[in-house]
Design an enzyme around this catalytic site. Structure first.
Site, PDB file in Angstrom:
ATOM      1  N   GLY A  73     -16.455   5.145 -27.617  1.00  0.00           N
ATOM      2  CA  GLY A  73     -15.643   6.267 -27.179  1.00  0.00           C
ATOM      3  C   GLY A  73     -16.421   7.560 -27.238  1.00  0.00           C
ATOM      4  N   ASP A  87     -13.867   1.189 -29.920  1.00  0.00           N
ATOM      5  CA  ASP A  87     -14.127   0.012 -30.759  1.00  0.00           C
ATOM      6  C   ASP A  87     -13.491   0.103 -32.143  1.00  0.00           C
ATOM      7  OD1 ASP A  87     -16.103   1.960 -30.989  1.00  0.00           O
ATOM      8  OD2 ASP A  87     -17.646   0.665 -30.124  1.00  0.00           O
ATOM      9  N   GLU A 137     -10.854   9.323 -35.856  1.00  0.00           N
ATOM     10  CA  GLU A 137     -12.325   9.406 -35.965  1.00  0.00           C
ATOM     11  C   GLU A 137     -12.668   9.603 -37.443  1.00  0.00           C
ATOM     12  OE1 GLU A 137     -14.647   8.755 -33.996  1.00  0.00           O
ATOM     13  OE2 GLU A 137     -13.828   8.891 -31.966  1.00  0.00           O
TER      14      GLU A 137
END
Ligand SMILES: [Zn+2]
Length: 323
Positions: free
Chosen positions: A76, A116, A165
């Protein structure tokens, strides 16, 4: 076609080095595994064309019907609602690439795309170490540090799907610079590149003999630091203790924020094992509420190198009437 194949999906792992495709059944049987080089330097139209070709070949080999969906785990950041990859350092030149729609056109199938880390937490929940859990934090300690969060059975990824994240959680306001441009991110302490960088710094000092010897003729990597630490070198052990402390601080914050029942740690750097994970466990009490950490356990990923494939399969199953 067997009953199991009738309840199967196509799983795709788009990596910086390889594209991997497999068939995964709802029971977790992974078959018809194929891989080709990504060759990202050829540009995204070529990569997507070859991905489509591999998906169609595997589907043909497995005799899958057209309604069998496809799940794709991609680097990403990307928009999981549109399947567009915004950009990714792992795939040079990729900017606003309509990965999902292009694959869907080429394969004639429903295609779901997620980053992922988010795929991995779904994979661990459905097939791996977090089976049966509904509140999960997943961390991938690898070249970078990825993450994923499931809360009350739902993926937590934010308004555009860019969330979780976890590797870019700040653990030190005056810490080292991260690849994302930020300062003091978890990744800047515990990613493979970060441990290698610390090893390189130590290797230039009088304490660096064992690390240099472990590196041999090659560059100082996280693997060299780990090898020196395993042989008892104190400077190498200290590098891993610092990385582990940062990991423990981050896990403490995640435990306070999400109140997970399980924290799953995957990725190649996690294979360093206790030299990294023990300092992390020791640090967690300094950074978390006792009520939160007492109902949580930390485990290593059980899916190993296939985490992304199982994650992609879980993603596809989540959007499939077959699930
Ligand atoms: Zn960062």
């Amino acid at each position: 076609m067997t009953a199991d194949e009738a309840r199967s999906v196509l799983a795709v792992d788009l990596g910086g080095t390889n594209i991997r495709v497999a068939v995964v059944s709802t029971s977790g049987a992974l078959t018809h595994r194929r891989a080709i080089a990504t060759d990202a330097k050829d540009g995204h139209p070529s990569v997507i064309r070859r991905m489509t070709g591999l998906i169609n070949e595997v589907a043909g080999d497995a005799g899958l019907p057209p309604m069998t969906p496809v799940g794709v785990a991609s680097p990403g950041p990307l928009d999981p609602h549109t399947g567009v990859v915004l950009f990714t350092p792992n795939l040079p030149g990729w900017r606003d690439v309509p990965l999902g729609p292009s694959l869907s056109d080429g394969a004639g199938r429903h295609v779901s795309v997620a980053n992922d880390g988010n795929c991995a937490v779904l994979g661990e929940m459905r097939f791996g170490a977090a089976r049966g859990a509904t509140n999960i934090v997943y961390l991938a300690l690898g070249t970078g540090v990825g993450g994923g969060v499931v809360s009350n059975g739902q993926l937590v990824d934010g308004v555009r799907g860019f969330g979780a994240e976890l590797g870019h959680t700040v653990v030190a306001l005056d810490g080292p610079r991260c690849t994302c441009g930020g300062i003091g991110c978890l990744e800047a302490f515990v990613a493979g590149w970060a441990i290698g960088r610390e090893g390189e710094l130590v290797a230039t000092t009088a304490d660096g003999e064992a690390i240099l010897a472990a590196a041999g003729d090659g560059p100082v990597t996280a693997g060299a630091v780990a090898a020196a630490a395993k042989a008892g070198d104190r400077a190498a052990v200290a590098i891993l203790e610092r990385a582990g402390h940062a990991l423990g601080a981050a896990i403490g914050s995640f435990v306070n924020t999400f109140n997970p029942e399980i924290v799953v740690i995957g990725g190649g750097v996690a294979a360093i094992g206790d030299l990294l994970l023990k300092p992390a466990r020791r640090a967690i009490p300094q950074y978390s509420f006792v009520a939160n950490r007492s109902c949580m356990r930390i485990v290593r990923s059980s899916l190993g190198d296939d985490t992304a494939l199982f994650g992609a399969a879980a993603l596809a199953l989540g959007t499939s009437a077959l699930s």
